[in-house]
Write an enzyme that holds these catalytic residues in place. Structure first.
Site, mmCIF file in Angstrom:
data_model
loop_
_atom_site.group_PDB
_atom_site.id
_atom_site.type_symbol
_atom_site.label_atom_id
_atom_site.label_comp_id
_atom_site.label_asym_id
_atom_site.label_seq_id
_atom_site.Cartn_x
_atom_site.Cartn_y
_atom_site.Cartn_z
ATOM 1 N N PRO A 23 0.834 -1.200 0.000
ATOM 2 C CG PRO A 23 -0.656 -1.525 1.750
ATOM 3 C CD PRO A 23 0.649 -2.002 1.223
ATOM 4 C CE LYS A 24 2.952 7.183 -3.705
ATOM 5 N NZ LYS A 24 2.718 8.215 -2.668
ATOM 6 C CG PHE A 25 0.875 4.116 4.393
ATOM 7 C CD1 PHE A 25 0.003 4.136 5.463
ATOM 8 C CD2 PHE A 25 1.340 2.893 3.935
ATOM 9 C CE1 PHE A 25 -0.405 2.961 6.078
ATOM 10 C CE2 PHE A 25 0.941 1.711 4.544
ATOM 11 C CZ PHE A 25 0.070 1.742 5.611
ATOM 12 C CD GLU A 170 -0.721 9.448 -1.867
ATOM 13 O OE1 GLU A 170 -0.910 10.625 -2.195
ATOM 14 O OE2 GLU A 170 0.407 8.916 -1.849
#
Length: 296
Positions: A23-25, A170
């Site tokens: 996951p892209k934080f 994101e």
């Protein structure tokens, strides 16, 4: 300064053997350096921001000396990450203010790579091995230092992509399992939910104390500048502070065409700033300003 790995944007989810998905934080890139004496926190720009995050610095003192981590600092609020609160933490002007914010808005560190471990440089090792070292290092410590989730299953990654935005995620970052750490190169790939890009901020409407919207030059757009959608209160305050640091803005002598308003006056900025914007097309509807790029 430690050069960090970068990611190139893609429009569809890469698939194939030997890929990992994270996951892209939505936070600030942060390198954690545990020296023999203390902890240093470095932003992507190279700026040292240790004083702004005393809670993360304290937690990082549990790491073995000679350890370097790459990751994202985030602040959770109401069940999701809140970028505006990360900005607020980063802007702490004094040690006392930083300590108060650390109590009110505790930060978390979403680590996605280890560059050095107990004095051993592991950047040349494959990501799969670095990932195992990262998990073994951080899981016994627990929050606020945590490894990001990772999967090699593209179907699970698709589910993450569809469901995690409600938590402020994101999109996804895709890496090769056999790849060494690509410092300074856009070797990783990122898939975002929106058409997000960096734009040049050449001016603003309103007054220096109360900017209403930004005048932008969008990447790849050779036409006239465009006016953003109205700034929310938090961004108005942040923009006013940025204008104040630049000195006196030029008077409202230039004009620009705003959708639905026609020609409107705006104040020029010298030098220009940068902002991350969301747009569905070049001009309709107006681009939405997500954040200012303030150099952190």
């Amino acid at each position: 300064m430690i050069r960090v790995a970068l990611a190139a944007a893609v429009r569809t989810l890469p698939r194939g053997a030997g890929l990992a998905y994270e996951p892209k934080f939505d936070g600030h890139r942060l390198v954690v350096v545990r020296t023999a004496q203390d902890v240093v926190l470095q932003a992507r720009s190279g700026r040292i921001v240790t004083a702004a995050f005393p809670d993360l610095a304290a937690a990082a003192r549990q790491l073995p000396a000679g350890t370097v981590l790459d990751g994202e600092v985030v602040v959770w609020h109401a069940g999701r990450t809140d970028f505006a609160l990360v900005q607020r933490r980063a802007a702490a002007a004094s040690a006392a203010r930083a300590a108060v914010l650390a109590q009110r808005l505790p930060a978390s560190y979403a680590a996605f790579d280890v560059l050095e471990l107990a004095g051993l440089d592991v950047r040349t090792r494959p990501y799969e091995r670095r990932r195992a070292l990262l998990v073994d290092l951080l899981l016994p410590l627990g929050p606020p230092l945590q490894p990001v989730p990772m999967t090699t299953d593209p179907e699970l990654a698709e589910t993450w992509y569809a469901t995690l935005p409600a938590s402020g995620i994101e999109g996804l970052v895709v890496k090769r399992l056999d790849e060494s750490y690509p410092a300074g190169r856009r070797s990783w790939r990122k898939l975002r939910h929106t058409d997000v890009a960096d734009a040049a901020v050449i001016g603003f409407t309103g007054t220096p104390r109360c900017p209403l919207a930004l005048v932008l030059v969008l990447p790849g757009d050779d036409e006239a500048p465009v006016v953003s959608s109205p700034l929310p209160a938090g961004l108005r305050t942040e923009m006013a502070a940025a204008v104040a640091t630049l000195g006196e803005a030029a008077p409202a002598a230039a004009t620009v065409t705003a959708i639905g308003l026609g020609e409107v006056p705006f104040r020029l900025l010298d030098p220009p700033l940068a902002a991350e914007v969301r747009r569905s097309s070049a001009r309709h509807p107006p681009p939405e300003v997500l954040r200012l790029r303030t150099g952190l």
